[in-house]
Design a protein around this motif. Structure first.
Motif, PDB file in Angstrom:
ATOM      1  N   LYS A  59       0.860  -1.282   0.183  1.00 57.03           N
ATOM      2  CA  LYS A  59       0.011  -0.210  -0.103  1.00 57.03           C
ATOM      3  C   LYS A  59       0.799   1.363  -0.161  1.00 57.03           C
ATOM      4  CE  LYS A  59      -3.715  -2.531   0.556  1.00 57.03           C
ATOM      5  NZ  LYS A  59      -4.800  -2.830  -0.549  1.00 57.03           N
ATOM      6  N   PRO A  60       0.482   2.456  -0.867  1.00 54.89           N
ATOM      7  CA  PRO A  60       1.138   3.573  -0.539  1.00 54.89           C
ATOM      8  C   PRO A  60       1.012   4.490   0.779  1.00 54.89           C
ATOM      9  CG  PRO A  60      -0.704   3.867  -1.845  1.00 54.89           C
ATOM     10  CD  PRO A  60      -0.625   2.550  -1.538  1.00 54.89           C
ATOM     11  N   VAL A 211       7.014  -3.780  -4.681  1.00 56.66           N
ATOM     12  CA  VAL A 211       6.433  -4.046  -5.619  1.00 56.66           C
ATOM     13  C   VAL A 211       5.761  -5.340  -5.943  1.00 56.66           C
ATOM     14  CG1 VAL A 211       6.667  -3.958  -8.173  1.00 56.66           C
ATOM     15  CG2 VAL A 211       7.938  -2.576  -6.912  1.00 56.66           C
ATOM     16  N   LEU A 212       6.383  -6.371  -5.561  1.00 57.27           N
ATOM     17  CA  LEU A 212       5.838  -7.841  -5.827  1.00 57.27           C
ATOM     18  C   LEU A 212       4.626  -7.999  -4.859  1.00 57.27           C
ATOM     19  CD1 LEU A 212       9.215  -9.926  -5.652  1.00 57.27           C
ATOM     20  CD2 LEU A 212       7.755  -9.406  -7.367  1.00 57.27           C
ATOM     21  N   LEU A 213       4.426  -6.991  -3.745  1.00 57.71           N
ATOM     22  CA  LEU A 213       3.298  -7.130  -2.896  1.00 57.71           C
ATOM     23  C   LEU A 213       2.333  -6.388  -3.490  1.00 57.71           C
ATOM     24  CD1 LEU A 213       5.165  -7.066   0.721  1.00 57.71           C
ATOM     25  CD2 LEU A 213       3.543  -8.889  -0.254  1.00 57.71           C
ATOM     26  N   SER A 216       2.629   0.276  -6.630  1.00 49.75           N
ATOM     27  CA  SER A 216       2.948   0.527  -8.037  1.00 49.75           C
ATOM     28  C   SER A 216       4.407   0.915  -8.135  1.00 49.75           C
ATOM     29  CB  SER A 216       2.284   1.837  -8.288  1.00 49.75           C
ATOM     30  OG  SER A 216       2.696   2.834  -9.320  1.00 49.75           O
ATOM     31  N   PRO A 217       5.130   0.640  -8.902  1.00 46.64           N
ATOM     32  CA  PRO A 217       6.531   0.702  -9.201  1.00 46.64           C
ATOM     33  C   PRO A 217       6.877   2.206  -9.709  1.00 46.64           C
ATOM     34  CG  PRO A 217       5.767  -0.596 -11.169  1.00 46.64           C
ATOM     35  CD  PRO A 217       4.909  -0.617  -9.955  1.00 46.64           C
ATOM     36  N   VAL A 218       5.863   2.866 -10.647  1.00 47.65           N
ATOM     37  CA  VAL A 218       5.847   4.347 -10.900  1.00 47.65           C
ATOM     38  C   VAL A 218       5.752   5.284  -9.615  1.00 47.65           C
ATOM     39  CG1 VAL A 218       4.820   6.059 -12.324  1.00 47.65           C
ATOM     40  CG2 VAL A 218       4.778   3.535 -13.224  1.00 47.65           C
ATOM     41  N   LEU A 221       9.186   4.833  -7.694  1.00 49.72           N
ATOM     42  CA  LEU A 221      10.252   5.506  -8.526  1.00 49.72           C
ATOM     43  C   LEU A 221      10.048   7.043  -8.677  1.00 49.72           C
ATOM     44  CD1 LEU A 221      10.768   2.797 -11.198  1.00 49.72           C
ATOM     45  CD2 LEU A 221      12.270   3.152  -9.068  1.00 49.72           C
ATOM     46  N   THR A 222       8.931   7.594  -8.319  1.00 47.77           N
ATOM     47  CA  THR A 222       8.698   9.105  -8.421  1.00 47.77           C
ATOM     48  C   THR A 222       8.633   9.655  -7.069  1.00 47.77           C
ATOM     49  OG1 THR A 222       6.491   8.829  -8.769  1.00 47.77           O
ATOM     50  CG2 THR A 222       7.741   9.010 -10.775  1.00 47.77           C
ATOM     51  N   LEU A 223       8.886   8.894  -6.093  1.00 44.86           N
ATOM     52  CA  LEU A 223       8.635   9.173  -4.912  1.00 44.86           C
ATOM     53  C   LEU A 223       9.717  10.526  -4.265  1.00 44.86           C
ATOM     54  CD1 LEU A 223       7.030   8.597  -2.100  1.00 44.86           C
ATOM     55  CD2 LEU A 223       9.124   7.381  -1.484  1.00 44.86           C
ATOM     56  N   TYR A 224      10.521  10.507  -4.928  1.00 38.75           N
ATOM     57  CA  TYR A 224      11.716  11.596  -4.631  1.00 38.75           C
ATOM     58  C   TYR A 224      11.572  12.698  -5.645  1.00 38.75           C
ATOM     59  CZ  TYR A 224      14.037   8.417  -1.542  1.00 38.75           C
ATOM     60  OH  TYR A 224      14.340   7.465  -0.200  1.00 38.75           O
TER      61      TYR A 224
END
Length: 402
Positions: A59-60, A211-213, A216-218, A221-224
């Motif tokens: 979860k995010p 990601v496997l759980l 979202s990879p996007v 990867l855009t968190l920073y």
């Protein structure tokens, strides 16, 4: 080869044990302190618990990267209140920070007493103690891995050095303050360009479990990204002793932020160009000096900094003083400015007297920055010869692996 270490006199060993016990005791004092940061972590902790523990990593949750959430999720399976468990975990990284301090200074000094002195200075450094045991913040994690990266760069182990810097970045974006050092060494031909591939590789590997759980990879990867990070600090400075203490404006903030980002990039690039163009010798003292300089100049020039974003500067200037003893005053300036900038947060919403004006603290930080920058650039000469290889401790080797 391992050096033979003389037996430590019993009286001295007793004093060392007492100091180690005091380093632990001073952290235990703040074990029950709960700050707004700890309350935020408690919210994330509760969300992970409600989402099924480790399954909640998909979860995010929160605005920290996945590796931090792995540690927070693991604490769900340890008995006891979160405030105690979390601070005990941060203590582990305090110890790792102290360990790498010892190892870096040991590269410079024969014997064990001077490196041990440096280790104890780091263990009792006020901002290091407060950050983990009173704040309940986790800056020791990325600080320790960043310091480990510098250690392996000094050892001539570039893959390990770059990888540990990448691990630091995976935990907090402020580890980017070290990356100008990697660029400088690569441009100077002292770091193989291919080792920089370790950065994306490490970031992907560390994010992969989330990601496997299902995360979202996007999104990860855009968190920073600057847009997402800037939303958490609306002002130009959040009690940070930076250049923006002298610029108390509330309009055209987006323009000022952009100009600040660009100017910081100009200064960093310009310093790297001077060092590369003059073929300044990248010996261990200059590498440590450059690391401390970048850890100072980047947060001093960037907008939107928190007071604790000078954590890496706090740490590296202590190491710097052991590599360049004439700069003994630099960590004092940095520590005073950094520590006093903590006060508004530590005594948030409580009765208190007037704090030190942030402009004064920013001026102290700027003085430390100027002294470190002068030490970094003072001996460069146009057209000087190519620097010799950086030696490993007690034996000559290339910084670049064969």
């Amino acid at each position: 080869m391992l050096r033979r270490v003389r037996a430590v006199p019993p009286a001295e060993l007793l004093l060392i044990a007492v100091l180690a016990g005091l380093a632990l005791a001073v952290r235990v004092v703040g074990r029950d302190e709960v700050t707004p940061d700890m309350r935020i972590f408690a919210v994330w902790y509760a969300k992970l618990h409600a989402a099924g523990g480790l399954r909640g990593l998909g979860k995010p949750i929160g605005n920290y990267n996945a590796p931090f959430l792995y540690l927070l999720a693991l604490l769900l399976y340890v008995p006891g209140p979160l405030v105690v468990k979390a601070k005990a975990l941060w203590l582990v990284f305090d110890a790792l920070l102290v360990f790498f301090t010892y190892r870096i200074v040991a590269l410079r000094n024969r014997g064990w007493r001077v490196p041990l002195l440096a280790a104890f200075v780091m263990a009792f450094l006020p901002t290091v103690v407060i950050n983990s045991s009173f704040y309940g913040q986790c800056d020791a994690i990325w600080g320790a891995f960043g310091l480990g990266g510098v250690y392996y760069l000094l050892r001539g182990r570039p893959w390990w050095g770059v990888s540990l810097c990448a691990v630091a970045l995976a935990f907090k974006p402020q580890a980017i303050f070290l990356f100008p050092l990697l660029g400088l060494l690569a441009l100077a031909g002292r770091l193989p360009w291919r080792t920089l591939l370790a950065v994306p590789a490490v970031l992907v590997v560390l994010d992969l479990p989330a990601v496997l759980l299902g995360r979202s990879p996007v999104e990860l990867l855009t968190l920073y990204s600057p847009a997402r990070q800037a939303s958490w600090v609306s002002a130009l400075t959040s009690s940070a002793a930076s250049a923006y203490a002298f610029l108390p404006v509330t309009t055209r903030l987006d323009t000022v932020r952009t100009l600040g980002d660009v100017f910081a990039a100009i200064v960093v690039t310009g310093v790297c160009w001077i060092l590369v163009a003059t073929r300044a010798r990248p010996d261990p003292a200059r590498i440590v000096t450059a690391a401390a300089f970048f850890a100072l100049v980047v947060p001093w020039l960037l907008p939107g900094m928190h007071e604790r974003y000078f954590y890496l500067a706090d740490v590296l200037t202590v190491v710097l003083a052991f590599y360049r003893p004439r700069l003994w005053f630099v960590p004092l300036l940095v520590q005073v400015a950094s520590l006093l900038s903590y006060l508004p947060f530590l005594f948030w919403n409580t009765p208190h007297g007037p704090f030190v004006n942030l402009k004064v603290l920013a001026a102290l930080m700027f003085a430390a920055l100027l002294a470190t920058g002068y030490a970094l650039l003072a001996d460069v000469r146009s057209g000087s010869t190519v620097a010799p290889a950086i030696p490993e401790p007690r034996r000559s080797t290339e910084l670049i692996d064969a």
